[in-house]
Design an enzyme around this catalytic site. Sequence first.
Site, PDB file in Angstrom:
ATOM      1  CB  CYS A 118      -0.861   0.057   1.360  1.00 34.81           C
ATOM      2  SG  CYS A 118      -2.056  -1.226   1.331  1.00 34.81           S
ATOM      3  N   GLY A 157      -0.950   0.470  -4.675  1.00 29.41           N
ATOM      4  CA  GLY A 157      -2.012  -0.154  -4.384  1.00 29.41           C
ATOM      5  C   GLY A 157      -3.221   0.501  -5.329  1.00 29.41           C
ATOM      6  CG  ASN A 185       3.302  -0.014   3.337  1.00 31.70           C
ATOM      7  OD1 ASN A 185       4.209   0.406   3.055  1.00 31.70           O
ATOM      8  ND2 ASN A 185       2.890  -1.423   2.754  1.00 31.70           N
ATOM      9  N   GLY A 186       1.768  -2.533   5.304  1.00 31.99           N
ATOM     10  CA  GLY A 186       2.196  -3.456   6.148  1.00 31.99           C
ATOM     11  C   GLY A 186       1.400  -4.806   6.357  1.00 31.99           C
ATOM     12  CE1 TYR A 220       7.378  -5.748 -10.253  1.00 31.82           C
ATOM     13  CE2 TYR A 220       6.641  -6.878  -8.254  1.00 31.82           C
ATOM     14  CZ  TYR A 220       6.334  -6.477  -9.621  1.00 31.82           C
ATOM     15  OH  TYR A 220       4.923  -6.605 -10.086  1.00 31.82           O
TER      16      TYR A 220
END
Length: 507
Positions: free
Chosen positions: A26, A57, A132-133, A273
């Site tokens: 995210c 996201g 985020n996570g 990436y």
Amino acid sequence: MRQPPGPPQACKPAIDQSDDRPHEECGVFGVWTPHDPAGREVAKLTYYGLYALQHRGQEAAGIAVSDGTNLLVFKDIGLVAQVFDEPTLASLRGHIAIGHNRYSTTGGSNWENAQPTFRSTKAGTGLALAHNGNLVNTAELARRAASEGVPGISGVSSDSDLITSLLASRPDQPVELAAVELFAQLQGAFSLVFCDEHTLYAARDGHGVHPLVLGRLERGWVVASETAALDIVGASFVREVEPGEMLAIDADGLRSHRFAAPTPAGCLFQYGYLRRPDATICGGGVYATRAEIGRRLAREHPVEADLVIPVPESGTPAAVGYAEASGIPYGHGLVKNSYVGRTFIQPSQTIRQLGIRLKLNPLRDVIRGKRLVVVDDTIVRGNVQRALVRMLREAGALEVHVRISSPPVKWPCFYGIDFATRAELIAGSLDIDGVRASIGADSLGHVSLDNLIAASEQPANRLCRACFDGVYPIPLPADALLGKHLLEGVDTNAEPLEHAIGVLQNP
Ligand code: SF4
């Protein structure tokens, strides 16, 4: 707080149906500026920040804004540009804002799980949070909260919602102190931005698995998942939020609290990436790192060929590096249809069968009669590369040599990157030649883990590389192995469901 009614499930965007790439967690963004009665800018700054983080996201987007009195949340399913229009942004007035782009890692892909999450505190104020996570002790925290009678815990639908509920339920403490105490109890990966009516907060887990950076505006502060989001709003990079650190920013300035000893284990996958190529990690540029990975890949896996082509766009820097080190000319053999798959139009089965052709189109004049080196960033299930190799052969390629700028992905990620399960990872069950045969390539070569680490210029012991070597830097409680839908239907009074664990075998 005001929230729009949840849209029907049919509004869920049809994203990446034919894609088996790892999805990027995210994106989070937060901004604090001095109080401005006319304040309209923070919502727009957040909109642009989220725009720069859209790659992280694409399921849902949301912004929470405080004007010092009210905290307002607007969120919906869709891309940032689909969720927000000019009138909506104009209605979000204030001097503090946080924003979120969602790709689900726990909780399903429905409106309720879009972020920022919101809870009213016992003191009567509001609290909005963007995460985020992925926590790995979610079930334990939920069960403990249920036994302590934390209100609304039965309705919690994601680890992010759980953190918000736990923070809001502390009756005797200001949010700032409650957060420092609570975050010491969280296990897993979390980069958070959250706010109440007066203060912007940012926190990063003690391992610093996911990024979070601090930037400075001429009059104000910004926190964001990646430096590209600072650039787009004209903020200058100050530093990374440190692992185990929480920042509080308000009219009294910026305060730093430590809630965990830093034991860095940053995500190694970010280098090859996930992040934008124009981002920086630990002071180094992502594009330069990826080009270096390509150079190392060329030295590890040389081949006689006529042309090096990238799988656009994330394979591009490594392909440039491969061409440079090998002396083989670089060219573009594939054109990306950037916006296909990011639409509210649900593709029919006929359209979906087009698969990779929806996303990539071969340049036949470039490819015909050539021995190709095709540089891609990762292989998950192998479906994308199998279709790609077939498409390139049909376009006239004489040979197709696939080179991958990451080591084979053999283990699932429990810290917020949505890999397939181990059973679905092609490298989990096949050796390199087995994967080569499965995708139909003439040869296949991955950059080694040692070379990827060397290209990152980080000490190996400060990196998470679990998806490559199965060594998980954050211990995984049994519940975590149940996967991303942990909170959907979990009985918070039940014992851990060991019988359901079989996903992960020890390396
Ligand atoms: S397991 Fe892989 S993708 Fe997940 S945080 Fe670690 S390095 Fe990144």
